[in-house]
Design a protein around this motif. Structure first.
Motif, mmCIF file in Angstrom:
data_model
loop_
_atom_site.group_PDB
_atom_site.id
_atom_site.type_symbol
_atom_site.label_atom_id
_atom_site.label_comp_id
_atom_site.label_asym_id
_atom_site.label_seq_id
_atom_site.Cartn_x
_atom_site.Cartn_y
_atom_site.Cartn_z
ATOM 1 N N ILE A 260 36.382 56.906 -0.744
ATOM 2 C CA ILE A 260 36.029 56.465 -1.398
ATOM 3 C C ILE A 260 35.337 54.957 -0.772
ATOM 4 N N LEU A 261 34.169 54.712 -0.342
ATOM 5 C CA LEU A 261 33.754 53.309 0.222
ATOM 6 C C LEU A 261 33.927 52.407 -0.125
ATOM 7 N N SER A 262 34.368 51.085 0.813
ATOM 8 C CA SER A 262 34.372 49.356 -0.420
ATOM 9 C C SER A 262 33.281 49.025 0.238
ATOM 10 N N PHE A 263 32.818 47.649 -0.984
ATOM 11 C CA PHE A 263 31.809 47.178 -1.335
ATOM 12 C C PHE A 263 31.479 46.541 0.504
ATOM 13 N N GLY A 264 32.301 46.718 1.247
ATOM 14 C CA GLY A 264 31.758 45.819 2.640
ATOM 15 C C GLY A 264 30.914 47.074 2.976
ATOM 16 N N ALA A 265 31.658 48.597 3.616
ATOM 17 C CA ALA A 265 31.049 49.585 3.505
ATOM 18 C C ALA A 265 29.456 49.723 3.186
ATOM 19 N N VAL A 266 29.297 49.561 1.823
ATOM 20 C CA VAL A 266 27.969 49.509 1.337
ATOM 21 C C VAL A 266 27.040 48.985 1.762
ATOM 22 N N LEU A 267 27.582 47.995 1.525
ATOM 23 C CA LEU A 267 26.357 46.779 1.876
ATOM 24 C C LEU A 267 26.034 47.181 3.983
ATOM 25 N N LYS A 268 26.949 47.613 4.413
ATOM 26 C CA LYS A 268 26.975 47.693 5.894
ATOM 27 C C LYS A 268 26.225 49.218 6.054
ATOM 28 N N ASN A 269 25.361 50.080 5.631
ATOM 29 C CA ASN A 269 25.290 51.080 5.298
ATOM 30 C C ASN A 269 23.504 51.216 5.081
ATOM 31 N N SER A 270 22.964 51.329 5.718
ATOM 32 C CA SER A 270 21.508 51.002 5.650
ATOM 33 C C SER A 270 21.204 52.045 4.923
ATOM 34 N N GLU A 271 21.432 53.228 4.666
ATOM 35 C CA GLU A 271 21.285 53.718 3.665
ATOM 36 C C GLU A 271 20.622 53.678 2.319
ATOM 37 N N PHE A 272 21.957 53.102 2.248
ATOM 38 C CA PHE A 272 22.122 52.501 0.866
ATOM 39 C C PHE A 272 21.259 51.368 -0.269
ATOM 40 N N CYS A 273 21.132 50.837 1.119
ATOM 41 C CA CYS A 273 20.475 49.486 0.483
ATOM 42 C C CYS A 273 19.084 49.809 -0.391
ATOM 43 N N LEU A 274 18.229 50.487 -0.274
ATOM 44 C CA LEU A 274 17.483 51.068 -1.141
ATOM 45 C C LEU A 274 18.132 51.496 -2.480
ATOM 46 N N PRO A 275 18.692 52.055 -2.655
ATOM 47 C CA PRO A 275 19.354 52.193 -3.567
ATOM 48 C C PRO A 275 20.157 51.397 -4.412
ATOM 49 N N GLU A 465 20.834 66.218 -7.725
ATOM 50 C CA GLU A 465 21.456 65.611 -7.396
ATOM 51 C C GLU A 465 21.986 65.120 -6.675
ATOM 52 N N PRO A 466 22.652 63.495 -6.522
ATOM 53 C CA PRO A 466 22.198 62.499 -5.725
ATOM 54 C C PRO A 466 22.650 63.155 -4.446
ATOM 55 N N SER A 467 22.760 63.980 -3.590
ATOM 56 C CA SER A 467 22.345 64.624 -1.934
ATOM 57 C C SER A 467 21.222 65.223 -2.112
ATOM 58 N N ASP A 468 20.672 65.226 -3.112
ATOM 59 C CA ASP A 468 18.905 65.886 -2.844
ATOM 60 C C ASP A 468 17.618 64.338 -2.606
ATOM 61 N N VAL A 469 18.003 63.577 -3.555
ATOM 62 C CA VAL A 469 17.265 61.878 -3.418
ATOM 63 C C VAL A 469 17.746 61.007 -2.640
ATOM 64 N N LYS A 470 19.215 61.504 -1.897
ATOM 65 C CA LYS A 470 19.470 60.229 -0.807
ATOM 66 C C LYS A 470 18.397 60.351 0.058
ATOM 67 N N PRO A 471 17.805 61.709 1.141
ATOM 68 C CA PRO A 471 17.114 61.641 2.271
ATOM 69 C C PRO A 471 15.891 60.760 1.879
ATOM 70 N N LEU A 472 15.551 60.440 0.886
ATOM 71 C CA LEU A 472 14.002 59.653 0.272
ATOM 72 C C LEU A 472 14.441 58.218 0.522
ATOM 73 N N MET A 473 15.529 57.726 0.490
ATOM 74 C CA MET A 473 15.503 56.273 -0.058
ATOM 75 C C MET A 473 16.449 55.815 1.466
#
Length: 482
Positions: A260-275, A465-473
């Motif tokens: 489970i990722l923390s708030f800081g880890a999510v913000l630092k990961n560029s893959e999560f910026c758009l979603p 599934e979220p794993s299916d749409v993740k590469p699109l963002m």
């Protein structure tokens, strides 16, 4: 598709979970939103008398308005504060556990609202509203995740609509029980504020039989047997193929990332910026779109059309019923229609309705048929709000994010939702005083922004599934989903 092992329909326990958590958790939130308007003058009178009796202070009109604004808006403040703890609580105690915690907060808050008049303490009224706000933040983070993680993939849109249905239904219920003929009078207003407790008790009575989220059990508790037991309860006795398929998908997802990722880890990961931008924008827009402003103006619009004050109040109640009815329609839409077209139609139509309403209200006395046009624009906004802008933001985070960053995304969206509602509550009245009916134009601008965001960046999530749409963002603002 009868040969698809994942194609499991509604089961009694899944439907019971959706209905019961909506009644016990979400309807009280909508109730708190809708109950304060009608008995406002009665409660203000009590506030003035209570402060005078306890502290020997006579409130003037300005001080009373400030105190009343605090009583109303502290609900949103509680929502903002609760957003900071809703994610960790949901991860620590599970989705069901988080909802049970929120139910206890709601019950305690209801007790405070009921006894505040008895003991002549305005502070208890403030504290009760604040605790409902905190509980609401826990609910809006945990309940959509709980329902979508319990539902099979093809039913997740329908399950996600229950959150919106609970809010709209709760608002209507709050309007009914706060009528002067019911509890919204000098004798029973404390009962009006606390009556939602009956929904909490009724909704959570069967919670002993509810299983925990299988995804949470599998990926957070790392207990495959409990996850299977949960799925057997949710899918029924003759769904072993579906259960094995879902367990296999959970294992594959957990193998890629199970921490489970923390708030800081999510913000630092560029893959999560758009979603994350999508979730925050959608949730903020739901508050900033002006749905509360519509109901704020509705009585005046109906009065301008020639209706008496009493009839205008009943028509305002009718607008709330219209909102609930089309919330029911969205239940069917989310099951049968894709998310992208629903959002594009909803945002586009809401933007046109808000801009048209602002212009028609500005010149309502200049053209004889403009009052009717105002009613048409108001009704069209309520209708198209329920096509996508109302239901989808509550569960889009669950469809865009896999479990490790999901609670952070939902909690962050929750924060933006309550912040947007707080800003509308604080800024809409002075903005209306400054520019009049044109105050709806910025709300229309917010809808245009989300229309463009959806058109350019939001992938289709229905049936994936979220794993299916993740590469699109994954490439952030450089991503292309169309």
């Amino acid at each position: 598709m009868p040969d698809d092992p994942k194609r499991v329909g509604w089961t009694p326990i899944l439907l019971l979970i959706c209905v019961a958590t909506t009644i016990g958790a979400v309807i009280p939130v909508g109730y708190a939103l809708g109950v304060m308007n009608t008995p406002a003058e009665v409660i203000k009178k009590w506030v003035t008398a209570s402060v005078s009796k306890r502290y020997g202070v006579e409130l003037n009109a300005t001080n009373l308005d400030i105190l009343w604004a605090s009583i109303v808006s502290i609900f949103q403040v509680g929502g903002i504060m609760g957003s900071f703890v809703s994610g960790p609580i949901s991860n620590r105690f599970g989705r069901k556990g988080c909802l049970l915690i929120s139910s206890n907060l709601l019950l305690f808050a209801g007790l405070l609202l009921y006894v505040c008049r008895m003991v002549q303490l305005v502070e208890l009224l403030l504290l009760g509203r604040f605790l409902i706000g905190i509980s609401s933040a826990l609910i809006f983070t945990a309940q959509p995740m709980y329902l979508l993680e319990c539902a099979p993939i093809h039913l997740r849109g329908s399950a996600g609509v229950f959150t919106l249905l609970g809010i709209t239904g709760g608002i209507v219920m709050g309007q009914v029980f706060s009528l002067q003929q019911v509890f919204g009078n000098e004798d029973y207003w404390d009962l009006a504020l606390s009556f939602y407790v009956s929904c909490v008790l009724f909704g959570f009575a069967p919670s002993f039989w509810f299983p925990e989220s299988p995804s949470w059990l599998m990926k957070v508790r790392k207990n495959e047997e409990l996850a299977k037991e949960s799925l057997r309860s949710l899918r029924g006795e003759n769904a072993e193929d579906a259960i094995h398929a879902e367990i296999a998908e959970m294992k594959a997802s957990a193998a890629e990332s199970s921490e489970i990722l923390s708030f800081g880890a999510v913000l630092k990961n560029s893959e999560f910026c758009l979603p994350l931008l999508i979730v925050v924008s959608f949730m903020a827009c739901q508050g900033l779109s002006g749905i509360n402003g519509i109901f704020f103006y509705s009585v005046r619009i109906f009065t301008k059309c020639g209706f008496s004050g009493e009839n205008a109040t009943w028509l305002n109640f009718g607008a709330g019923v219209l909102n609930f009815v089309f919330g029911l329609v969205s239940f069917v839409l989310m099951e049968r229609c894709n998310r992208r077209p629903c959002m594009l139609i909803s945002y586009g139509a809401c933007a046109i309705s808000l801009i048209g309403l602002g212009i028609a209200l500005k010149y309502i006395d200049s053209v004889s048929w403009f009052p009717i046009l105002c009613v048409v624009f108001m009704a069209s906004f309520i209708v198209f709000f329920n096509f996508g802008l109302g239901p989808i933001p509550f569960f889009i985070g669950t469809e865009l994010f896999e479990l490790p960053p999901r609670t952070v995304a939902m909690a962050t969206g929750n924060f933006s939702f309550w912040t947007g509602n707080f800003l509308i509550g604080m800024c809409f009245p002075p903005l209306e005083s400054l520019i009049g009916p044109f105050c709806f134009l910025p709300c229309g601008g917010v809808c245009i922004y989300c229309f463009l965001l959806t058109w350019r960046y939001v992938p289709e999530t229905r049936g994936f599934e979220p794993s299916d749409v993740k590469p699109l963002m994954a490439n952030g603002l450089k991503s292309k989903v169309t």
